[in-house]
Design a protein around this motif. Structure first.
Motif, short mmCIF file in Angstrom:
data_model
loop_
_atom_site.label_atom_id
_atom_site.label_comp_id
_atom_site.label_asym_id
_atom_site.label_seq_id
_atom_site.Cartn_x
_atom_site.Cartn_y
_atom_site.Cartn_z
N TRP A 88 0.84 -1.06 -0.09
CA TRP A 88 0.08 -0.12 0.15
C TRP A 88 0.85 1.26 -0.22
O TRP A 88 1.73 1.37 0.56
CB TRP A 88 -0.99 -0.04 1.10
CG TRP A 88 -1.98 -0.94 1.15
CD1 TRP A 88 -1.98 -2.14 1.73
CD2 TRP A 88 -3.44 -0.60 0.70
NE1 TRP A 88 -3.09 -2.64 1.90
CE2 TRP A 88 -4.06 -1.78 1.10
CE3 TRP A 88 -4.02 0.09 0.27
CZ2 TRP A 88 -5.50 -2.02 0.65
CZ3 TRP A 88 -5.28 0.18 -0.24
CH2 TRP A 88 -6.06 -1.09 0.07
N GLN A 91 -1.31 7.39 0.52
CA GLN A 91 -2.25 8.38 -0.31
C GLN A 91 -3.56 7.64 -0.63
O GLN A 91 -4.29 8.60 -0.93
CB GLN A 91 -1.34 9.04 -1.49
CG GLN A 91 -0.21 9.71 -0.96
CD GLN A 91 1.11 8.98 -0.73
OE1 GLN A 91 1.14 7.74 -0.74
NE2 GLN A 91 2.18 9.77 -1.02
N VAL A 92 -3.58 6.74 -0.94
CA VAL A 92 -4.66 5.95 -1.56
C VAL A 92 -5.70 5.42 -0.29
O VAL A 92 -6.77 4.73 -0.65
CB VAL A 92 -4.28 5.09 -2.37
CG1 VAL A 92 -3.58 5.26 -3.60
CG2 VAL A 92 -3.60 3.83 -1.88
N MET A 93 -5.15 5.58 0.90
CA MET A 93 -5.89 4.84 1.99
C MET A 93 -7.21 5.72 2.66
O MET A 93 -8.24 4.98 2.96
CB MET A 93 -4.92 4.62 3.19
CG MET A 93 -3.96 3.33 2.86
SD MET A 93 -3.10 2.87 4.12
CE MET A 93 -1.57 2.07 3.39
N HIS A 96 -11.64 5.56 2.77
CA HIS A 96 -11.95 4.38 2.16
C HIS A 96 -12.60 3.51 3.23
O HIS A 96 -12.16 3.26 4.27
CB HIS A 96 -11.06 3.51 1.44
CG HIS A 96 -10.74 4.10 0.03
ND1 HIS A 96 -11.84 4.19 -0.83
CD2 HIS A 96 -9.69 4.65 -0.41
CE1 HIS A 96 -11.10 4.82 -1.96
NE2 HIS A 96 -9.90 5.08 -1.81
N LYS A 174 -12.11 -3.58 -6.45
CA LYS A 174 -11.08 -4.11 -5.74
C LYS A 174 -10.39 -5.55 -6.17
O LYS A 174 -11.41 -6.22 -6.77
CB LYS A 174 -11.21 -4.08 -4.16
CG LYS A 174 -12.33 -5.11 -3.82
CD LYS A 174 -12.28 -5.38 -2.31
CE LYS A 174 -13.11 -6.43 -1.94
NZ LYS A 174 -12.48 -7.97 -2.13
N TYR A 317 -4.23 1.49 -11.28
CA TYR A 317 -4.67 1.84 -9.85
C TYR A 317 -4.41 0.50 -9.09
O TYR A 317 -5.32 0.70 -8.19
CB TYR A 317 -5.90 2.47 -9.66
CG TYR A 317 -6.20 3.39 -10.53
CD1 TYR A 317 -5.58 4.56 -11.06
CD2 TYR A 317 -7.35 3.35 -11.44
CE1 TYR A 317 -5.74 5.24 -12.26
CE2 TYR A 317 -7.84 4.04 -12.54
CZ TYR A 317 -6.91 5.09 -12.87
OH TYR A 317 -7.14 5.96 -13.82
N HIS A 319 -3.28 -1.96 -6.15
CA HIS A 319 -3.16 -1.96 -4.64
C HIS A 319 -4.02 -0.79 -4.12
O HIS A 319 -3.43 0.00 -3.43
CB HIS A 319 -1.62 -1.92 -4.25
CG HIS A 319 -1.14 -3.16 -4.54
ND1 HIS A 319 0.26 -3.46 -3.75
CD2 HIS A 319 -1.15 -4.14 -5.39
CE1 HIS A 319 0.68 -4.55 -4.30
NE2 HIS A 319 -0.27 -5.27 -5.07
N THR A 320 -5.28 -0.70 -4.66
CA THR A 320 -6.07 0.61 -4.05
C THR A 320 -7.59 -0.06 -3.99
O THR A 320 -7.57 -1.47 -4.39
CB THR A 320 -6.29 1.70 -5.20
OG1 THR A 320 -6.81 1.28 -5.95
CG2 THR A 320 -4.95 2.20 -5.48
N HIS A 321 -8.56 0.49 -3.44
CA HIS A 321 -9.88 0.10 -3.39
C HIS A 321 -10.44 -0.17 -4.84
O HIS A 321 -11.49 -0.52 -4.80
CB HIS A 321 -10.57 0.92 -2.48
CG HIS A 321 -10.53 0.67 -1.08
ND1 HIS A 321 -9.22 0.73 -0.40
CD2 HIS A 321 -11.32 0.34 -0.01
CE1 HIS A 321 -9.49 0.54 0.78
NE2 HIS A 321 -10.74 0.37 1.22
N ASN A 322 -10.10 0.65 -5.73
CA ASN A 322 -10.59 0.45 -7.27
C ASN A 322 -9.43 0.66 -8.06
O ASN A 322 -9.03 1.49 -8.67
CB ASN A 322 -11.45 1.87 -7.08
CG ASN A 322 -12.67 1.73 -6.36
OD1 ASN A 322 -13.73 1.11 -6.48
ND2 ASN A 322 -12.63 2.48 -5.28
N CYS A 323 -9.62 -0.57 -8.73
CA CYS A 323 -8.54 -0.85 -9.85
C CYS A 323 -9.40 -0.82 -11.10
O CYS A 323 -10.60 -1.01 -10.86
CB CYS A 323 -7.81 -2.25 -9.77
SG CYS A 323 -7.02 -2.53 -8.29
#
Length: 355
Positions: A88, A91-93, A96, A174, A317, A319-323
């Motif tokens: 992770w 910045q992307v956490m 969420h 995800k 994207y 390793h984020t909640h929205n690839c």
């Protein structure tokens, strides 16, 4: 089951490293009737599809797990501090939703951070570190959090649903890394159910890839492959700010990995893939993964060595909640891999193995 429904069910089923059992159970459900199913003791699922009795042992693998978190401590006010599992970036956490798995059931939460109104101008420019983030599950004390069943070491999964974008060409959600590969395992097995294939195929959904590619190692010891194909995602460069970075883009074809930080592919195997793809009219893109690793790094050094290639899906994207990925790339991977497995006769195998 159609591709969208399969991907939706696989991606929305949570399975972080060390807690892949829900996804593993789903994989076994879909493999049932298509292959003989075995497990290793780390949690990987192995579907065995036999062709010719004297065929070569070929592993086709994709990892079960997705990036997630683990409860590290509970504050006096009931907030959860956490340990990331997998790569992770902070910045992307924030902001969420997540799901905490406890012995009493699941608990919903939000990854929290200081509001901009509590930050100085300098702090706003710096961004957050993971140590500054926490999870809010709607309690006001440690005691309330404990009453919900939350304990140190509990698993925490991202919460997100699969969406279809742009009239069905792009999907977002995800765990596309690597439930795309898991779905492909199932659909390749479905395709191989019609007609013969020359070898013994081991369709392996591996555990704990995101924290060290551990299930690939245990599964290799169990299967003892002679050739290996690994399915995984690669980083699409078709986003603002990355236009000048050479590399794959979404919608332009499957990835053929030429390098990653743990493996060089077998060059004869690479040429075989290129030959089959050209014959089928499937365009290929090339991936050079300087800092990342795949399960191939464990598999190709098993025993006396296993000629291995990695085929992948260009994905934004990760390793984020929205690839985000392109469905045509996925469908081409399934067609290509099916053709590769059908074409691995003794002459091709002997050439790849240089014997």
């Amino acid at each position: 089951m159609d591709t969208i429904s399969l991907l939706k069910e696989l991606t929305e089923t949570n399975g972080i490293p060390g807690r892949e059992e829900d996804v593993a159970r789903l994989m076994m459900h879909y493999m049932d009737g298509l292959a003989h199913i075995e497990r290793d003791r780390l949690g990987s699922v192995i579907g065995i599809k036999r062709g010719f009795a004297k065929g070569v042992r070929v592993s086709l693998s994709a990892h079960l797990d997705e990036v997630g978190f683990m409860v590290k401590s509970i504050t006096e006010r009931g907030f959860l501090l956490f340990q990331p599992l997998g790569g992770w970036i902070p910045q992307v956490m924030p902001a969420h939703r997540v799901v905490v798995y406890t012995e009493q059931g699941t608990v919903e939460g939000i990854i929290g951070s200081k509001s901009k109104h509590l930050l100085s101008v300098e702090n706003r420019k710096e961004g957050f570190t993971k140590e500054q983030l926490f999870i809010d599950i709607g309690t006001s004390s440690r005691e309330e959090t404990l009453e919900l069943g939350v304990r140190i070491g509990d698993s925490i999964a991202p919460a997100s649903t699969l969406s279809v974008l742009n009239q069905g060409q792009y999907i977002a959600g995800k765990a596309l890394d690597n439930r795309l590969g898991c779905a492909a395992l199932i659909q390749v097995l479905e395709a191989l159910a019609e007609g013969d294939h020359p070898n013994i195929i081991y369709a392996i959904a591996t555990a704990q890839e995101e924290i060290g590619r551990r299930g690939a190692l245990t599964a290799a010891h169990l299967v003892q492959p002679e050739l290996a194909i690994v399915l995984d995602t690669g980083t699409a460069r078709d986003i603002p700010g990355a236009e000048n970075i050479d590399g794959p883009v979404c919608g332009k074809g499957p990835l053929l990995f030429m390098y990653d930080a743990s493996m060089l592919p077998n060059q004869r195997f690479v040429r075989y893939v290129e030959h089959v793809a050209e014959k089928m009219g499937i365009p290929l893109q090339y991936e050079f993964l300087s800092f990342g690793k795949t399960d191939a790094g464990q598999i190709h050094t098993y025993g006396a060595g296993v000629p291995t290639i990695v085929i992948g899906f260009p994905t934004r994207y990760m390793h984020t909640h929205n690839c985000v990925t392109h469905l045509q790339d996925y469908e081409r991977v399934v067609r290509l891999v099916t053709a590769l497995l059908r074409g691995l006769d003794q002459a091709v195998v002997d050439h790849i193995m240089f014997r």
